[in-house]
Design an enzyme around this catalytic site. Structure first.
Site, mmCIF file in Angstrom:
data_model
loop_
_atom_site.group_PDB
_atom_site.id
_atom_site.type_symbol
_atom_site.label_atom_id
_atom_site.label_comp_id
_atom_site.label_asym_id
_atom_site.label_seq_id
_atom_site.Cartn_x
_atom_site.Cartn_y
_atom_site.Cartn_z
ATOM 1 N N ASP B 47 48.573 35.652 41.459
ATOM 2 C CA ASP B 47 49.492 36.199 42.457
ATOM 3 C C ASP B 47 50.549 35.163 42.806
ATOM 4 O O ASP B 47 50.209 34.002 43.082
ATOM 5 C CB ASP B 47 48.726 36.533 43.749
ATOM 6 C CG ASP B 47 47.999 37.859 43.678
ATOM 7 O OD1 ASP B 47 48.055 38.523 42.629
ATOM 8 O OD2 ASP B 47 47.371 38.235 44.692
ATOM 9 N N LYS B 104 52.910 44.931 42.294
ATOM 10 C CA LYS B 104 52.091 45.948 42.958
ATOM 11 C C LYS B 104 52.954 47.032 43.576
ATOM 12 O O LYS B 104 54.035 46.742 44.102
ATOM 13 C CB LYS B 104 51.260 45.291 44.071
ATOM 14 C CG LYS B 104 50.142 44.389 43.564
ATOM 15 C CD LYS B 104 49.353 43.838 44.736
ATOM 16 C CE LYS B 104 48.406 42.721 44.341
ATOM 17 N NZ LYS B 104 47.208 43.176 43.642
ATOM 18 N N GLY B 176 42.177 38.302 49.759
ATOM 19 C CA GLY B 176 42.663 37.446 50.837
ATOM 20 C C GLY B 176 41.580 36.837 51.698
ATOM 21 O O GLY B 176 41.846 36.349 52.793
ATOM 22 N N LYS B 188 28.362 43.880 39.608
ATOM 23 C CA LYS B 188 26.947 44.146 39.310
ATOM 24 C C LYS B 188 26.642 45.628 39.451
ATOM 25 O O LYS B 188 25.859 46.181 38.680
ATOM 26 C CB LYS B 188 26.053 43.309 40.229
ATOM 27 C CG LYS B 188 26.087 41.842 39.845
ATOM 28 C CD LYS B 188 25.028 41.060 40.577
ATOM 29 C CE LYS B 188 24.867 39.684 39.945
ATOM 30 N NZ LYS B 188 23.994 38.822 40.752
ATOM 31 N N GLY B 241 38.966 37.263 46.080
ATOM 32 C CA GLY B 241 38.187 36.179 46.658
ATOM 33 C C GLY B 241 37.946 34.973 45.770
ATOM 34 O O GLY B 241 37.282 34.027 46.176
ATOM 35 N N GLY B 262 44.211 35.686 43.586
ATOM 36 C CA GLY B 262 45.216 36.049 44.583
ATOM 37 C C GLY B 262 45.591 34.860 45.422
ATOM 38 O O GLY B 262 46.313 33.965 44.994
ATOM 39 N N SER B 263 45.029 34.812 46.639
ATOM 40 C CA SER B 263 45.383 33.752 47.588
ATOM 41 C C SER B 263 44.756 32.423 47.202
ATOM 42 O O SER B 263 45.193 31.376 47.677
ATOM 43 C CB SER B 263 44.921 34.161 48.980
ATOM 44 O OG SER B 263 45.308 35.492 49.243
#
Lengths: 222, 323
Positions: B47, B104, B176, B188, B241, B262-263
């Site tokens: 990102d 996005k 995030g 899973k 995450g 992402g973050s």
């Protein structure tokens, strides 16, 4: 002793193909090469290779599609690039598709961004223009004529594909699309701008495997 | 794995037929869309919100960048409505880097998606990180020439998105948060749901498989193909995450084809080094020696602090899951 001799003959017929296993459509190249082995009724194995010592043990190397910047960065960090370069310059056959073609080439530049400064193997004497047809929206399928692999048309799958914009004197053109060179051979090295591993047609890999067999049996001209 | 073409819609509008010197060429086919996703495999999509970040990502070995207006962590903090990124920023990034560019759009926002296609992005992410624009439907992605990626937290959701024409799945985590727990749970879950239909398929019990497809609310053909393959019929990345190289390697070891970060990179205090380390750990996820090398490249004091996913006000993963 007799048993040993048999094992030796068997071994010289059995091909060991490596697919550079860093990033990209590694599994698709493995299954395309396995299909070609089956179609040629050859014995052998195809596996991903990531470490220099694995590169020493193979008879032919496929450099898959993916992102060339990522693959060359990773190959540099983990020291496989020099091993690949030495094996290919010693005559081991190599097939590079799309990103693989770029990594094998002498020089590459991007259509929009220009020079990229990425690390290349440099043994294939061509200049490659990256993303030459444009972005993903311009990616296309079209039938190609590739006489070296057979009479019937071959489905060319071009995904954000490069083209070969300059050729060295020892480089032979294998296929063109709209007057642009999209596949070449230089002795033991083949490079394609399209993805033969995605066409569902094993003829291109059969052609490569025959080269590997020739190399293994000492018949491939260096 | 070869490219599965099951669930290809009859004559989708997104396929464009053209000709060059009397040779027919096709654009926007399922093979080209899914093929593009296959080229991203074993890679890390990062990102980014600016040209500078995109450059860092490319230099670090990202396989593609995802352009957003705000990183998911900041979306969470800012509140309000999160929309697609500025076209101007997307185009500046296109002119600066050579790797693919994704962006996005809001769930169901057909026009944001058309704008992104027109602007030239390589793949569109119809994403729950942005505020949904339609509570009833996702975009009918067969109408587009560029490929889409969608999020999913279970098998039924993934297969319904594939039916709508998406070319790649992202197993949802909780974006995030810097916390991989949700991503791990959902991968899973998808794996165990696939194992279940796989065993029904191996038993040759078609009636039971039809029953399973009704429970999943997905077409029988697609359920059967998934059962036959023993995996999703399109490329599946993990997302949500991922903060450390070990996180990325862990998700790869659960059978993902690649990861979205992402973050985790640009909300850390060591983004360039961390980005390189995550790329390395993703490729060599099964080699503890290299993953350890990658972990050495990052400083835990510089990681995004992260959030407990239990008490969040906004659970992005739940957006669009029921349709």
């Amino acid at each position: 002793m007799k048993y040993d001799d048999t094992a030796k003959t068997q071994k010289s017929k059995s091909l060991s193909i490596g697919v550079l296993g860093l990033q990209g459509d590694i599994e698709e190249n493995i299954s395309a090469a396995r299909q070609a082995l089956k179609d040629l009724k050859l014995e052998g194995e195809v596996r991903p290779v990531r470490y220099p010592e694995e590169i020493e043990q193979i008879d032919g190397l496929v450099l898959p599609g993916g992102e060339s910047t990522v693959q060359s960065t990773l190959a540099t960090i983990q020291h496989s690039l020099p091993a690949i370069k030495r094996r290919i310059s010693e005559g081991m056959p190599a097939l590079g598709t799309c990103a693989g073609l770029i990594i094998l080439s002498r020089r590459a530049y991007d259509k929009t961004v220009g020079e990229t400064g990425q690390k290349l193997i440099g043994l294939l004497d061509v200049v490659v223009e990256r993303n030459a047809f444009g972005r993903q929206g311009e990616s296309f399928e079209s039938d190609l004529q590739i006489p070296m692999v057979g009479k019937d048309g071959f489905k060319g799958v071009f995904i954000r594909a490069p083209i070969i914009s300059e050729l060295g004197k020892d480089v032979q053109v294998m296929a063109k699309f709209n007057n642009k060179t999209v596949a070449v051979r230089q002795k033991n090295i083949i490079g394609t701008a399209f993805h033969p591993e995605l066409s569902g047609d094993s003829r291109f890999y059969q052609y490569f495997l025959k080269m590997v067999l020739d190399f293994k049996q000492g018949r491939l001209q260096r | 794995m070869t490219i599965s073409l099951v669930a290809d819609e009859q004559k989708p509008k997104g396929v464009k037929i053209d000709s060059v010197e009397n040779i027919q060429i096709l654009r926007g086919t399922t093979l080209l869309k899914r093929g593009f996703a296959h080229m991203q495999k074993h890679g890390v999509v990062m990102d980014v919100t600016s040209v500078e970040q995109a450059q860092i990502a490319e230099d670090a070995g990202a396989v593609a960048v995802m352009v957003l207006d705000k990183l998911p962590y900041d979306v969470r903090k800012a509140g309000g409505v999160a929309r697609t990124a500025s076209v101007k920023v997307i185009q500046e990034i296109m002119d600066a880097i050579t790797i693919p560019i994704m962006a996005k759009c809001r769930i169901g926002h057909v026009v944001e998606a058309k704008v992104l296609q027109q602007a030239g992005v390589d793949m569109i992410d119809e994403s729950e990180v942005l505020t949904p624009a339609d509570e009833e439907r996702h975009i009918w992605k067969w109408d587009f020439t560029v490929p889409f990626v969608n999020g999913a937290k279970n098998l039924g959701e993934a297969l319904r998105r594939i039916e709508e024409g998406c070319a790649m799945i992202r197993t949802k985590g909780e974006p995030g948060t810097g916390n991989v727990v949700e991503a791990v749970t959902h991968i899973k879950l998808v794996n165990s749901e696939i194992r279940k239909i796989r065993s029904i398929f191996e038993d040759g019990d078609s009636q039971e498989l039809i029953k399973a497809s009704r429970d999943l609310r997905a077409s029988y053909a697609l359920v059967q193909e998934t059962a036959r393959l023993g995996r999703l019929p399109v490329v599946n990345f993990a997302a949500g995450g991922i903060t450390t190289p070990a996180d990325a390697a862990f998700l790869m070891s659960l059978g993902c084809d690649g990861v979205f970060v992402g973050s985790g990179v640009f909300k850390s205090d060591d983004p360039a080094q961390r980005a390189r380390a995550i790329v390395l750990a993703t490729t060599y996820y099964d080699d503890p020696k290299v993953v350890t090398e990658a972990q050495k490249m990052v400083d835990e004091k510089k990681s995004l602090l992260g959030l407990d996913t239990k008490n969040l006000e906004l659970r992005m993963q739940e957006r669009g899951q029921s349709i």
